[in-house]
Every structure is written in C-alpha cells, then in structure tokens.
Design a protein around this motif. Structure first.
Motif, short mmCIF file in Angstrom:
data_model
loop_
_atom_site.label_atom_id
_atom_site.label_comp_id
_atom_site.label_asym_id
_atom_site.label_seq_id
_atom_site.Cartn_x
_atom_site.Cartn_y
_atom_site.Cartn_z
N ASP A 205 0.21 8.79 -6.26
CA ASP A 205 -0.81 9.38 -6.49
C ASP A 205 -1.02 10.22 -7.65
OD1 ASP A 205 -0.94 9.89 -2.70
OD2 ASP A 205 -2.25 8.31 -3.80
N ASN B 109 0.35 -1.38 0.30
CA ASN B 109 -0.07 0.03 -0.64
C ASN B 109 0.67 1.09 -0.13
OD1 ASN B 109 -2.59 -1.47 -0.18
ND2 ASN B 109 -2.59 -1.04 2.31
N ASN B 110 1.39 1.36 1.07
CA ASN B 110 2.71 2.45 0.24
C ASN B 110 3.48 2.70 -0.70
OD1 ASN B 110 2.14 3.44 3.87
ND2 ASN B 110 3.82 1.92 4.18
N ILE C 134 -7.54 0.04 -3.48
CA ILE C 134 -6.85 -0.36 -1.69
C ILE C 134 -8.09 -0.60 -0.34
CG2 ILE C 134 -5.72 0.23 0.55
CD1 ILE C 134 -3.98 2.02 -1.11
N ASP D 267 -7.95 8.73 -7.50
CA ASP D 267 -8.68 8.12 -7.18
C ASP D 267 -8.09 6.76 -6.16
OD1 ASP D 267 -9.98 7.60 -4.74
OD2 ASP D 267 -12.73 7.25 -5.27
N LEU D 268 -6.79 6.69 -5.40
CA LEU D 268 -5.84 5.53 -5.21
C LEU D 268 -7.17 4.51 -4.50
CD1 LEU D 268 -3.26 3.83 -5.84
CD2 LEU D 268 -2.81 4.89 -3.48
N ASP D 269 -7.63 5.18 -3.65
CA ASP D 269 -8.30 4.92 -2.20
C ASP D 269 -9.27 2.92 -3.23
OD1 ASP D 269 -6.90 5.61 -0.78
OD2 ASP D 269 -8.78 7.15 -0.45
N PRO E 55 -8.00 1.95 3.00
CA PRO E 55 -6.63 2.90 2.54
C PRO E 55 -5.72 4.17 3.35
CG PRO E 55 -8.79 3.42 1.99
CD PRO E 55 -8.71 2.41 2.10
N LYS E 56 -7.00 3.69 4.85
CA LYS E 56 -6.01 4.98 5.83
C LYS E 56 -5.21 4.05 6.82
CE LYS E 56 -10.05 7.12 6.94
NZ LYS E 56 -11.85 7.10 7.96
N LYS E 57 -3.82 5.77 6.87
CA LYS E 57 -2.70 3.99 7.48
C LYS E 57 -3.14 4.41 8.82
CE LYS E 57 0.36 6.76 4.38
NZ LYS E 57 2.21 7.23 4.48
N LEU F 43 2.40 1.34 -3.33
CA LEU F 43 1.13 2.37 -4.38
C LEU F 43 0.65 3.90 -4.42
CD1 LEU F 43 -1.74 -0.64 -3.98
CD2 LEU F 43 -0.43 0.48 -6.21
N ARG F 44 1.27 4.08 -2.84
CA ARG F 44 1.22 5.49 -2.79
C ARG F 44 2.06 6.57 -3.54
NH1 ARG F 44 0.21 3.54 2.70
NH2 ARG F 44 -2.08 3.84 2.93
#
Length: 212
Positions: free
Chosen positions: A115, A108-109, A125, A120-122, A128-130, A111-112
């Motif tokens: 951005d 996930n990191n 995932i 809309d990357l969310d 998506p929240k860290k 993929l960020r």
C-alpha cells in the motif's frame, strides 16, 4: 605491583562538577535546538537510519511478480500435485476453485502490504473489498480466467499441430511458469477493461455534473 593511586576529595568533587556541567550542557542544547541551530545532515546519512536504499523496485513490478508467482505456485502444488489422483474434469474444477481462494485469501492480502508503494492498489485487484462476497466473486472470476487460459493452450497446440501435421501429439502442456504468465496476462486484460469502463462512467458522470 604498582601502588593504587588514591583520589583526593577535591579531585572527586571536581569530577562530579565536570560531569554535571557536561550533562546540563547537552540538555540545554537539546532544549534550545531548532531548524536554525540544527547541523546539516546529508541524504546519505539519513538513508542509513531510514533504511531507504538507492535501488527501488516499482510497485507495478511487485504486483505483477506477486500475481505471477502465486498462480505459478498454485499450478505446481495443486495442478501437478493432484494430477495423478483426480480425473481431468475434477482436477479442473478443484484447481479453478483453489485459484479463486488463493487470490482472495493469500494473493490480495499479500498485495495490500504494498500500500505504501502503490498509490492506487485497487487498480490491480479485480475485487479489492474484503469479505465473503469478495471470496465468492474471486472464485467465479477464477473459473472465467482459467477458461481463457485453457483456450490459450488449446490455440497454441492447434497451431502447432497445423504447422507440423502431427495431430496425436501435445506440444504444450500445463506447467507453472507459462501458466503463471498466461494467467497474469488474462487477469491484467480483464482488470484493464474494468478500469477503462470505470473511467468512462466516471467521466460521463462528471460531465453530466459539469465537472471537467
């Protein structure tokens, strides 16, 4: 040897004056520069300095490949690497746990970083929240996805056994490429279902508020 040419004081003064005129002229052009006086620059010239290339990989392709690669690498290093040291039940538990950790902390990191390419990357995932809650949720989610992937392997082997009549032979074992592909398919199916439900709920709320 030729004699060294001497420079008279007048020639030195002229050189200094020419140098001063040259530099003050450049400063004046820079200060007075605007859209009307600026020279036209081609797109090709701009790309040389911006690093923008003609060949551009779509953001979705980057996301899918990243998910596929991380899961395939996890299968190679963890499932194959620990396969000779752990029994089947322990291996399944350790592998599923590791998949969740890798998804949250690495995949996930990674993929960020996309951005800027993905609006809309969310959407790609699951959580998506860290944070620590996301880590626990990704571990639980990995166990669920891994269970579905195992079922895919079981169905393929059962189908192969029924066709060939050989019930004592395993036709398809776990290996990185197919595992990464199967995990990617199941993961994207779950994410698609989540996104669909979110859209349905959002549309219902907007309709309730009278927003089209």
């Amino acid at each position: 040897m030729g004699k060294k040419q001497s420079v008279t004081p007048k020639e030195k003064e002229k050189k200094v004056e020419d140098y001063y005129k040259l530099n003050t002229g450049a400063v004046d052009r820079l200060v007075n520069a605007n859209a009307s006086t600026a020279p036209e620059v081609s797109d090709e010239e701009i790309r040389k300095y911006t690093g923008k290339k003609k060949f551009h990989i779509p953001g979705l392709v980057k996301v899918l490949f990243t998910k596929f690669w991380f899961k395939g690498a996890a299968c190679f290093f963890i499932f194959w690497g620990l396969g000779t040291y752990l029994d089947s039940l322990d291996l399944i538990f350790v592998f599923a746990f590791a998949l969740g950790v890798i998804t949250d902390l690495l995949e996930n990191n990674f993929l960020r970083f996309f951005d800027r390419d993905i609006k809309d990357l969310d959407c790609y995932i699951m959580f998506p929240k860290k944070g620590l809650p996301s880590l626990f949720l990704n571990i639980i989610y990995a166990f669920i996805v891994f269970a579905f992937v195992r079922q895919i392997y079981n169905l393929i082997n059962i189908a192969a056994m029924s066709v060939t009549g050989k019930t004592d032979e395993l036709f398809l074992g776990v290996e990185p490429l197919l595992f990464g592909l199967f995990y990617l398919i199941v993961d994207m199916l779950f994410i698609t279902v989540r996104n669909t439900f979110k859209k349905i709920i959002k549309d219902a709320v907007d309709k309730q508020k009278g927003v089209k």
